[in-house]
Write an enzyme that holds these catalytic residues in place. Structure first.
Site, PDB file in Angstrom:
ATOM      1  N   CYS A  16       0.065   3.213   3.665  1.00  0.00           N
ATOM      2  CA  CYS A  16       0.492   2.719   4.985  1.00  0.00           C
ATOM      3  C   CYS A  16       1.536   1.608   4.911  1.00  0.00           C
ATOM      4  O   CYS A  16       1.989   1.114   5.949  1.00  0.00           O
ATOM      5  CB  CYS A  16      -0.711   2.248   5.792  1.00  0.00           C
ATOM      6  SG  CYS A  16      -1.410   0.678   5.229  1.00  0.00           S
TER       7      CYS A  16
ATOM      8  N   ASP B 275      22.597  -0.175 -17.346  1.00  0.00           N
ATOM      9  CA  ASP B 275      22.468  -1.419 -16.582  1.00  0.00           C
ATOM     10  C   ASP B 275      21.417  -2.292 -17.265  1.00  0.00           C
ATOM     11  O   ASP B 275      20.231  -1.961 -17.282  1.00  0.00           O
ATOM     12  CB  ASP B 275      22.041  -1.082 -15.145  1.00  0.00           C
ATOM     13  CG  ASP B 275      21.808  -2.322 -14.289  1.00  0.00           C
ATOM     14  OD1 ASP B 275      22.043  -3.444 -14.779  1.00  0.00           O
ATOM     15  OD2 ASP B 275      21.384  -2.163 -13.135  1.00  0.00           O
TER      16      ASP B 275
ATOM     17  N   CYS C 184       0.844  -1.191   0.000  1.00  0.00           N
ATOM     18  CA  CYS C 184       0.000   0.000   0.000  1.00  0.00           C
ATOM     19  C   CYS C 184       0.885   1.249   0.000  1.00  0.00           C
ATOM     20  O   CYS C 184       1.752   1.397   0.872  1.00  0.00           O
ATOM     21  CB  CYS C 184      -0.899  -0.004   1.239  1.00  0.00           C
ATOM     22  SG  CYS C 184      -1.874   1.504   1.431  1.00  0.00           S
TER      23      CYS C 184
ATOM     24  N   CYS D 101      -6.404  -2.256   0.656  1.00  0.00           N
ATOM     25  CA  CYS D 101      -5.481  -2.377   1.779  1.00  0.00           C
ATOM     26  C   CYS D 101      -6.254  -2.832   3.011  1.00  0.00           C
ATOM     27  O   CYS D 101      -7.252  -2.192   3.376  1.00  0.00           O
ATOM     28  CB  CYS D 101      -4.785  -1.048   2.050  1.00  0.00           C
ATOM     29  SG  CYS D 101      -3.679  -1.107   3.489  1.00  0.00           S
TER      30      CYS D 101
ATOM     31  N   CYS E 224      -5.838   0.142   5.984  1.00  0.00           N
ATOM     32  CA  CYS E 224      -6.280   1.539   5.889  1.00  0.00           C
ATOM     33  C   CYS E 224      -7.387   1.606   4.847  1.00  0.00           C
ATOM     34  O   CYS E 224      -7.819   0.590   4.312  1.00  0.00           O
ATOM     35  CB  CYS E 224      -5.121   2.479   5.553  1.00  0.00           C
ATOM     36  SG  CYS E 224      -4.511   2.380   3.847  1.00  0.00           S
TER      37      CYS E 224
END
Length: 444
Positions: free
Chosen positions: A206, A354, A203, A225, A228
């Site tokens: 949170c 990279d 999330c 979530c 929350c």
């Protein structure tokens, strides 16, 4: 000083075009050196649409452009992926008078995520669309948290813009918690089998692990979530009831407000359904509700772009991060018959120096005894090694950017070919494809 900068930049643009170049960034770089805030002047009175995000920017811009062209609008677009401030400045200069007045009503601007805060300082956009946020070139963008901090900084410079957000991407939709702008959302109601590694499972509010009721791909889906109130909402523009999804077309229904209408597009891949929905949301934000304006769209340059050979076809796919490459692999794995697969990998600054990200992509779906495999580019052998670990042995490995040899090999094989290419390899080989098989230059 502004007029002198514009005249100088326009002269550079003409000279470069005479010698066959695109002139997508050099005029802008020169003009910005001479007058750093020149975009303030050039963008006055223009209705600006900014499209940013990790994947899908170019195709979404091309869809909006297609609609504008179909409807007869006055517009310009920064083509070819020239999506940093120099490319944006070049596009405005090309479409403005020497006195700095833009000749077009609308500007459709693809904006690099990292460059967006700088671009936003000089533009007053009417619409800002964020397609999605995935892990991309780590040496340029860092982790996704960097993008989550960068994009809101840009949006705060455009308080009057309407935000078009991907409701299915928790990272993208979390921007609604950070910005006070008016928001319209888009998404897809579907549930597909997970086929590659997950990123961004937590999330963004949170940091608890998200739970999914359904998943489309990567972190996109119907999430919530447990700790929350953050969750996916039902999108304002939503693709539902996907009737068919093959390698060249898609049929589905789009729900928006009280309407539910059938759609058929000449694009395969679930990610293109997202691009379509994003473009519809952008058009709706501008008061345009005409699905027919998008119906004949067939692809953007380098993204599902097709070249006709001598009795065969070449399909060019841009791949530049794990999620995008995985989507393209899934798309091609459904194709049938005898064809060649080309993997073009460079490590230039514009690509990412990279290339370890290719190890986050699974290629096992492409194992096919009827296919031949070719690698090319500055990191051709790295690509060949990666394929070998998934049971694929290239028959041809071209070290470096010898695209003449690639074209000869494709012509000699004489069969349909799919090319996976990262950015600079796509741009460089595309010139050779246009010269050999025909087509427009990217700036045309």
């Amino acid at each position: 000083m502004t007029i002198i900068a514009i005249i100088t930049a326009k002269l550079i643009l003409k000279i470069v075009r005479v010698f066959g170049g695109g002139a997508t960034t050099l005029p802008g770089r020169v003009a910005l050196k001479m007058k750093y805030n020149i975009l303030n002047r050039l963008s006055k009175g223009v209705k600006i649409i900014c499209i940013t995000g990790t994947n899908g920017k170019t195709t979404t811009c091309a869809l909006v452009e297609h609609a504008f062209r179909t409807l007869g609008f006055s517009y310009f677009i920064n083509k070819s992926g020239a999506n940093m401030i120099s490319g944006v400045a070049s596009s405005f200069i090309e479409n403005s008078s020497v006195f700095g007045r833009c000749k077009k009503e609308y500007a459709i601007l693809e904006c690099d995520e990292n460059s967006f805060p700088e671009i936003s300082r000089y533009l007053d956009a009417r619409v800002v669309a964020v397609t999605n946020i995935f892990r991309d070139q780590l040496d340029r963008y860092g982790e996704t948290e960097n993008t989550l901090n960068t994009v809101p900084c840009a949006i705060k410079n455009m308080p009057e813009a309407t935000l078009v957000l991907n409701a299915d991407c928790p990272l993208t939709y979390s921007l609604s918690e950070k910005c006070d702008n008016e928001i319209i959302t888009f998404g897809v109601n579907a549930d597909f089998e997970k086929s590659f590694a997950e990123d961004n499972r937590f999330c963004p509010v949170c940091k608890s692990e998200l739970i999914y009721r359904s998943r489309v791909y990567a972190q996109l889906g119907n999430y919530f979530c447990p700790c929350c109130s953050f969750k996916r909402i039902y999108p304002d523009v939503c693709a539902e009831n996907i009737v068919s999804l093959d390698d060249s077309s898609s049929r589905f229904f789009v729900s928006k407000k009280t309407q539910n209408e059938p759609v058929s597009i000449s694009l395969g891949g679930i990610y293109n359904i997202y691009n379509y929905c994003c473009s519809v949301a952008i058009l709706n934000t501008l008061g345009i509700d005409d699905s027919g304006a998008l119906s004949s769209f067939s692809g953007a340059f380098g993204r599902m772009e097709k070249f006709l050979g001598y009795g065969f076809e070449i399909l060019l796919l841009l791949v530049k991060n794990p999620v995008g490459f995985s989507n393209c692999v899934s798309y091609v794995s459904k194709m049938k018959g005898d064809f060649s697969l080309v993997f073009a990998l460079n490590d230039n600054e514009a690509d990412s120096t990279d290339v370890s990200w290719i190890w986050d992509v699974s290629f096992s779906k492409l194992r096919n005894p009827f296919c031949s495999f070719i690698t090319i580019g500055k990191r051709s052998y790295d690509m060949a090694l990666r394929l070998k670990y998934d049971g694929i042995q290239p028959s041809v490995m071209i070290d470096g950017e010898d695209y003449d040899r690639l074209v000869k090999t494709i012509k000699k094989q004489g069969k349909n070919t799919v090319v996976f290419a990262n950015y600079t390899s796509m741009m460089n080989m595309r010139k050779r494809f246009v010269a050999t098989f025909g087509g427009k230059e990217f700036w045309e």
